[in-house]
Structures are given as structure tokens and as C-alpha cells.
Design an enzyme around this catalytic site. Structure first.
Site, PDB file in Angstrom:
ATOM      1  N   LYS A  41       0.845  -1.205   0.000  1.00 29.12           N
ATOM      2  CA  LYS A  41       0.000   0.000   0.000  1.00 29.12           C
ATOM      3  C   LYS A  41       0.878   1.253   0.000  1.00 29.12           C
ATOM      4  CE  LYS A  41      -0.662  -1.041   4.873  1.00 29.12           C
ATOM      5  NZ  LYS A  41      -1.545  -1.691   5.780  1.00 29.12           N
ATOM      6  N   ARG A  90      -8.441  -7.997  14.113  1.00 30.00           N
ATOM      7  CA  ARG A  90      -9.601  -7.165  14.429  1.00 30.00           C
ATOM      8  C   ARG A  90     -10.859  -7.883  13.945  1.00 30.00           C
ATOM      9  NH1 ARG A  90      -6.581  -2.425  11.524  1.00 30.00           N
ATOM     10  NH2 ARG A  90      -5.897  -4.337  10.552  1.00 30.00           N
TER      11      ARG A  90
HETATM   12  P1  ADP Z   1      -0.057  -4.482   7.568  1.00 34.62           P
HETATM   13  O1  ADP Z   1       0.457  -3.426   6.661  1.00 34.62           O
HETATM   14  O2  ADP Z   1       0.670  -5.767   7.535  1.00 34.62           O
HETATM   15  O3  ADP Z   1      -1.547  -4.618   7.592  1.00 34.62           O
HETATM   16  P2  ADP Z   1      -0.305  -2.880   9.889  1.00 34.62           P
HETATM   17  O4  ADP Z   1       0.733  -1.887  10.244  1.00 34.62           O
HETATM   18  O5  ADP Z   1      -1.564  -2.355   9.369  1.00 34.62           O
HETATM   19  O6  ADP Z   1       0.351  -3.948   8.975  1.00 34.62           O
HETATM   20  O7  ADP Z   1      -0.614  -3.796  11.133  1.00 34.62           O
HETATM   21  C1  ADP Z   1       0.308  -4.691  11.669  1.00 34.62           C
HETATM   22  C2  ADP Z   1      -0.432  -5.733  12.455  1.00 34.62           C
HETATM   23  O8  ADP Z   1      -1.155  -5.113  13.506  1.00 34.62           O
HETATM   24  C3  ADP Z   1      -1.458  -6.533  11.649  1.00 34.62           C
HETATM   25  O9  ADP Z   1      -1.468  -7.851  12.138  1.00 34.62           O
HETATM   26  C4  ADP Z   1      -2.755  -5.833  11.955  1.00 34.62           C
HETATM   27  O10 ADP Z   1      -3.853  -6.724  11.835  1.00 34.62           O
HETATM   28  C5  ADP Z   1      -2.517  -5.461  13.409  1.00 34.62           C
HETATM   29  N1  ADP Z   1      -3.342  -4.319  13.808  1.00 34.62           N
HETATM   30  C6  ADP Z   1      -3.518  -3.169  13.139  1.00 34.62           C
HETATM   31  N2  ADP Z   1      -4.354  -2.340  13.802  1.00 34.62           N
HETATM   32  C7  ADP Z   1      -4.717  -3.006  14.933  1.00 34.62           C
HETATM   33  C8  ADP Z   1      -5.607  -2.723  16.026  1.00 34.62           C
HETATM   34  N3  ADP Z   1      -6.318  -1.594  16.056  1.00 34.62           N
HETATM   35  N4  ADP Z   1      -5.735  -3.634  17.009  1.00 34.62           N
HETATM   36  C9  ADP Z   1      -5.045  -4.791  16.949  1.00 34.62           C
HETATM   37  N5  ADP Z   1      -4.217  -5.144  15.941  1.00 34.62           N
HETATM   38  C10 ADP Z   1      -4.067  -4.269  14.945  1.00 34.62           C
END
Ligand code: ADP
Length: 162
Positions: A41, A90
Site C-alpha cells: 500500500k 480485528r
Molecule cells: P499491515 O500493513 O501488515 O496490515 P499494519 O501496520 O496495518 O500492517 O498492522 C500490523 C499488524 O497489527 C497486523 O497484524 C494488523 O492486523 C494489526 N493491527 C492493526 N491495527 C490493529 C488494532 N487496532 N488492534 C489490533 N491489531 C491491529
């Protein structure tokens, strides 16, 4: 000692991510937050900015370290001698994505175990992209990110709602 990696884009780190990292740090001897250089992304913050914000967010937890990583997640796990990968779950859409990724990672590195943490109810809806959308139009994000991240988001938006 069990070392776990917690990989992701962290663009930027949110209270949801921090909660998962904190919970993991209570279980594992060491947690390495791996900030992925080039997610598929489009990212808002540079790798350096993402690493800096994440480091600041977890600086009070002694067994958490933040590092950038560049290639395959399984290679990063080997590099830091981690035998566990932590992810957050989530809604059910996260499960589908994690399931596919876990199957692939298992093929690539069978010894790496995946441990998923179910997001707390207050963070179930929290994702970095939605947060950036709210910040962009001047919404209050104070409950979702640490103060330094809220400041960085404001600065990205030129300190004023667009
Ligand atoms: P990616 O780019 O791999 O989706 P993210 O930075 O969005 O990575 O998230 C890293 C990890 O943290 C993923 O496993 C995602 O599901 C988890 N994550 C993101 N936001 C939350 C949240 N609000 N609560 C719990 N876990 C989360």
C-alpha cells in the site's frame, strides 16, 4: 528466551498496535517490532518516520525493540532469531488475510509460529488508513494514537484541516 517479531507497516503506529505489542511483551522475552520498508500500500510516512514514531511509542517497555526490515518477513525473523510472529486480529477480514499469509509463511519457514492477538473492543475499528482520513479532515484523533503521532499527523496535513 523466546523472541517474537511483530511485523507491519505502522503507518503510523496506533494505540491498537501498541496494545498488541505490550501484551506480547508480557508473554515473550523479547518483541521486535519490524517496520516494513515497502508495503504494497502507499505509505504516508517514510520508513525513518515510521520507525521513529514506533520507537517513541514503546520506549517505556524495556523488552521491545523497533527495527526496520526490507525483504521477506521470514528472513527478518531469522535475522533477529525469532521463532514467533505476532499479529493482531480485528474483524474477520483480518483473519482471512492472516490465514493466507500464515499458510505461505509456513511453507517458507516451517519453524516460525504465528501467534495472533485479538484486538481489544475499543481498538477493533482502528486502522491506520481510517485514522489518517480522520486526521486529514481535522478530526480529533487523540484517543487513538500517542501525542507525538497525533502531532506528526497534523504536521503532515500542514497543521490545518484540508
Ligand atoms: P499491515 O500493513 O501488515 O496490515 P499494519 O501496520 O496495518 O500492517 O498492522 C500490523 C499488524 O497489527 C497486523 O497484524 C494488523 O492486523 C494489526 N493491527 C492493526 N491495527 C490493529 C488494532 N487496532 N488492534 C489490533 N491489531 C491491529
Amino acid at each position: 528466551m523466546i523472541t517474537a517479531i511483530y511485523p507491519g507497516s505502522f503507518d503510523p503506529i496506533t494505540n491498537g498496535h501498541i496494545d498488541v505489542a505490550r501484551r506480547a511483551a508480557r508473554i515473550f522475552g523479547k518483541v521486535v517490532i519490524g517496520v516494513f520498508e515497502k508495503p504494497t500500500k502507499i505509505v504516508t510516512f517514510s520508513l525513518e518516520e515510521r520507525v521513529k514514531m514506533a520507537s517513541e511509542a514503546v520506549k517505556d517497555i524495556p523488552n521491545i525493540e523497533v527495527r526496520p526490515f526490507y525483504g521477506l518477513t521470514v528472513d527478518f525473523a531469522k535475522e533477529v532469531n525469532a521463532n514467533v510472529m505476532v499479529r493482531g486480529l480485528r474483524v474477520s477480514a483480518d483473519f482471512e488475510r492472516e490465514f493466507d499469509m500464515a499458510m505461505m509463511n509456513r511453507k517458507l519457514s516451517p519453524e516460525l509460529e504465528l501467534v495472533c492477538f485479538i484486538a481489544r473492543p475499543e481498538y477493533q475499528f482502528l486502522r491506520s488508513s481510517l485514522l489518517k482520513e480522520i486526521a486529514r479532515v481535522g478530526g480529533d484523533i487523540a484517543n487513538f494514537v500517542p501525542a507525538h503521532v497525533a502531532r506528526a499527523l497534523k504536521e503532515k496535513n500542514g497543521n490545518s484541516p484540508i
